[in-house]
Motif scaffolding. Structure first.
Motif, PDB file in Angstrom:
ATOM      1  N   TYR A 196       0.845  -1.207   0.000  1.00  0.00           N
ATOM      2  CA  TYR A 196       0.000   0.000   0.000  1.00  0.00           C
ATOM      3  C   TYR A 196       0.877   1.252   0.000  1.00  0.00           C
ATOM      4  O   TYR A 196       0.682   2.150  -0.828  1.00  0.00           O
ATOM      5  N   GLN A 197       1.870   1.297   0.890  1.00  0.00           N
ATOM      6  CA  GLN A 197       2.756   2.470   0.983  1.00  0.00           C
ATOM      7  C   GLN A 197       3.539   2.661  -0.322  1.00  0.00           C
ATOM      8  O   GLN A 197       3.704   3.773  -0.812  1.00  0.00           O
ATOM      9  N   ARG A 198       4.028   1.547  -0.863  1.00  0.00           N
ATOM     10  CA  ARG A 198       4.840   1.636  -2.088  1.00  0.00           C
ATOM     11  C   ARG A 198       4.001   2.135  -3.264  1.00  0.00           C
ATOM     12  O   ARG A 198       4.435   2.993  -4.029  1.00  0.00           O
ATOM     13  N   PHE A 199       2.784   1.599  -3.407  1.00  0.00           N
ATOM     14  CA  PHE A 199       1.927   2.031  -4.516  1.00  0.00           C
ATOM     15  C   PHE A 199       1.640   3.527  -4.406  1.00  0.00           C
ATOM     16  O   PHE A 199       1.630   4.242  -5.408  1.00  0.00           O
TER      17      PHE A 199
ATOM     18  N   LYS B 186       3.439   5.811  -3.070  1.00  0.00           N
ATOM     19  CA  LYS B 186       4.647   6.572  -3.358  1.00  0.00           C
ATOM     20  C   LYS B 186       5.005   6.497  -4.852  1.00  0.00           C
ATOM     21  O   LYS B 186       5.319   7.505  -5.464  1.00  0.00           O
ATOM     22  N   ASP B 187       4.916   5.296  -5.430  1.00  0.00           N
ATOM     23  CA  ASP B 187       5.436   5.092  -6.784  1.00  0.00           C
ATOM     24  C   ASP B 187       4.491   5.499  -7.905  1.00  0.00           C
ATOM     25  O   ASP B 187       4.938   5.834  -8.992  1.00  0.00           O
TER      26      ASP B 187
ATOM     27  N   ASN C 252       0.518   4.040 -18.954  1.00  0.00           N
ATOM     28  CA  ASN C 252       0.349   5.057 -17.928  1.00  0.00           C
ATOM     29  C   ASN C 252      -0.309   4.455 -16.666  1.00  0.00           C
ATOM     30  O   ASN C 252      -1.447   3.992 -16.727  1.00  0.00           O
ATOM     31  N   PRO C 253       0.387   4.465 -15.517  1.00  0.00           N
ATOM     32  CA  PRO C 253      -0.128   3.797 -14.312  1.00  0.00           C
ATOM     33  C   PRO C 253      -1.455   4.363 -13.825  1.00  0.00           C
ATOM     34  O   PRO C 253      -2.305   3.609 -13.336  1.00  0.00           O
ATOM     35  N   VAL C 254      -1.648   5.665 -13.949  1.00  0.00           N
ATOM     36  CA  VAL C 254      -2.905   6.246 -13.471  1.00  0.00           C
ATOM     37  C   VAL C 254      -4.065   5.706 -14.306  1.00  0.00           C
ATOM     38  O   VAL C 254      -5.123   5.341 -13.786  1.00  0.00           O
ATOM     39  N   GLN C 255      -3.846   5.604 -15.629  1.00  0.00           N
ATOM     40  CA  GLN C 255      -4.875   5.029 -16.495  1.00  0.00           C
ATOM     41  C   GLN C 255      -5.034   3.531 -16.209  1.00  0.00           C
ATOM     42  O   GLN C 255      -6.152   3.020 -16.210  1.00  0.00           O
ATOM     43  N   ALA C 256      -3.928   2.857 -15.974  1.00  0.00           N
ATOM     44  CA  ALA C 256      -3.998   1.419 -15.663  1.00  0.00           C
ATOM     45  C   ALA C 256      -4.870   1.200 -14.435  1.00  0.00           C
ATOM     46  O   ALA C 256      -5.741   0.325 -14.428  1.00  0.00           O
ATOM     47  N   ALA C 257      -4.678   2.015 -13.388  1.00  0.00           N
ATOM     48  CA  ALA C 257      -5.476   1.889 -12.167  1.00  0.00           C
ATOM     49  C   ALA C 257      -6.954   2.124 -12.479  1.00  0.00           C
ATOM     50  O   ALA C 257      -7.820   1.352 -12.062  1.00  0.00           O
TER      51      ALA C 257
END
Ligand code: ADP
Ligand code: MG
Length: 487
Positions: free
Chosen positions: A312-315, A317-318, A347-352
């Motif tokens: 959770y913390q890593r996600f 932050k990253d 793109n990670p934001v889109q992936a989420a």
């Protein structure tokens, strides 16, 4: 609302709760026999002579179960004991054929440790473990099968359990539920318990007492065998209120073991609390002390997966995601893994967004767990890329996702075969716009004289002509530019 005993409202009472959690060890065979733990087997079909406690049978510890308990204890940062003992805990019950349960009392396999939960205000709070030990489950009495007899199913007899005992440091039913959620999530990450509460594979005994803030801990009552988050909350709320009203009437609390009735949502006295000596604990003479090689513990430590809270913390932050979204993505290890594989190439934001939104909806509809997703992370990431580079509109992409799932085709194939690519080429769009403006000189003039609402008409015409495939933002921009200059 749970029905609580009537009492004058009072705010001056502290509620104190300690949990004893029983988690069925994920293992294909039982703790001291090779019998299968297959959950849906016919009654008494998964019972060896050892599980049925025939005279002269010798229990042999299942090393896989021991490893699972060590892994679990390590994940709680508990101290693994290099030597622990199996004790016999005696009590008489029809579904306990040995007449005793093999457990660990004098020297458990792990001591101490802790887990972090979210308290009622969403702040992190550390809940210390007292101990973790290994024990056998009992069989099951079935009271409603025959009118005048009780039936016994011994399939569960001898299945391995971990009992995890926590210090009395919880202060509300909300914290108790939060602790259960954290435990369930952690054990599922570790693969040491499937966390299926409905099946009874994860259950809790809750100890409840109340006190005035300055007082030492009050007398507790223990409510046995709660197998849902809601029951845990309801049982604690009822029990705490019962203690408070008794205390406010000047009465004392009797230490008891109680049962929660899920229909009335009340607790009922089952028996007065038994003491350790009632169980006549002694080391099981058939089982030598459990001696653990430090190298074995070290190896299991190295194999520990990233724990949910760390992930959770890593996600956060990253990936620059919102807290609520991260919580959803790390809820299960398989979801987190799917997301990370998708985010690796897009793109990670889109992936989420795509995992939590359209993909979850699709999986939900098909009742499919994410590890069996009909769309792989690589293919989802390619679909997201097609939106990002303007080939697909978001709307069309959602339809393509569904076609991908039903047809097994890639986004690229579907876009090609169904001719879905967005038209975002400036030259192509400008030609269409030019023709449109030529056909409607009166509207162009009206627009230029201030009727700017007509822009919607022009955009609509282009979208209609291109069957929705024109890139809407581009059409908008190009139209405005052209309208300034026309005729
Ligand atoms: P036992 O082994 O007899 O059940 P323990 O002293 O080991 O008793 O405690 C069992 C559980 O009861 C633990 O989870 C502990 O946190 C909890 N507990 C102990 N004292 C209290 C108390 N006064 N109020 C609430 N919970 C308590
Ligand atoms: Mg107890």
């Amino acid at each position: 609302m749970p029905r609580t005993p009537s009492s004058a409202p009072s705010t001056s009472w502290d509620i104190v709760i300690g949990l004893e959690v029983h988690a069925q060890i994920a293992s294909t065979s039982k703790l001291f026999s090779r019998t299968s733990t297959q959950p849906f087997a016919d009654a008494n079909s998964s019972v060896s002579l050892i599980d049925a406690a025939m005279p002269g049978m010798l229990p042999i510890p299942n090393q896989k179960c021991i490893d699972q308990a060590i892994t679990t204890a390590l994940a709680f940062d508990a101290d693994i004991q290099h030597v622990s003992l199996f004790d016999r805990k005696h009590y008489f019950y029809p579904d306990l054929p040995q007449g005793y349960q093999i457990s660990q009392y004098h020297k458990p396999i792990a001591l101490g440790g802790h887990i972090t939960i979210d308290d009622d205000k969403g702040q992190p709070k550390d809940i210390p473990l007292t101990r973790l030990h290994i024990e056998q489950d009992a069989g099951k009495s079935l009271h409603d099968l025959f009118p005048h007899a009780t039936a016994i199913d011994l399939n569960r007899s001898g299945v391995g359990l971990m009992e995890i005992v926590f210090e009395p440091s919880l202060r509300s039913s909300g914290e108790a539920v939060s602790l259960m959620h954290a435990i369930r999530q952690l054990l599922r990450y570790l693969g040491t318990c499937d966390g299926n509460m409905e099946a009874g594979n994860l259950r809790a005994d809750v100890n409840v007492s109340v006190r005035q803030p300055h007082e030492p801990l009050g007398t507790r009552c223990e409510i046995k065998n709660l197998n849902s988050m809601r029951f845990i909350q309801q049982a604690i709320d009822y029990e705490a209120q019962r203690h408070i009203s008794l205390r406010e009437k000047g009465q004392t609390i009797t230490q008891q073991t109680r049962l929660f009735n899920t229909n009335t949502q009340r607790t009922y006295a089952m028996r007065s609390k038994e003491e350790a000596h009632d169980y006549r604990y002694f080391p099981d003479p058939d089982l030598p002390p459990l001696v653990l090689d430090p190298a074995r513990i070290q190896k299991l430590k190295e194999q520990l997966p990233e724990r949910p809270r760390e992930k959770y913390q890593r996600f956060l932050k990253d990936y620059g995601l919102k807290k609520d979204d991260v919580a959803l993505l790390v809820a299960e290890r398989d979801i987190a893994q799917f997301f990370e594989e998708t985010a690796r190439t897009t793109n990670p934001v889109q992936a989420a967004r795509w995992v939590i939104g359209p993909l979850f909806a699709l999986l939900n509809k098909r009742q499919t767990p994410i590890q069996d997703s009909p769309i792989s992370p690589q293919r989802l990431s390619a679909l997201i890329d097609a939106v990002e580079d303007g080939t697909l509109s978001e709307r069309t992409a959602k339809d393509v996702l569904i076609t991908m799932a039903t047809s097994g085709k890639t986004a690229r194939d579907i876009i090609q075969q169904e001719n879905l690519a967005q038209i975002s080429d400036d030259n192509v769009l400008n030609a269409k716009i030019h023709a449109l403006l030529q056909a409607h000189p009166d509207k162009v003039t009206a627009y230029q004289q201030g009727k700017t609402r007509l822009l919607g008409f022009f955009v609509g015409e282009i979208m209609r002509e291109t069957k929705g495939k024109a890139h809407p933002q581009k059409v908008n921009a190009l139209l405005q530019e052209k309208l300034k200059k026309a005729p």
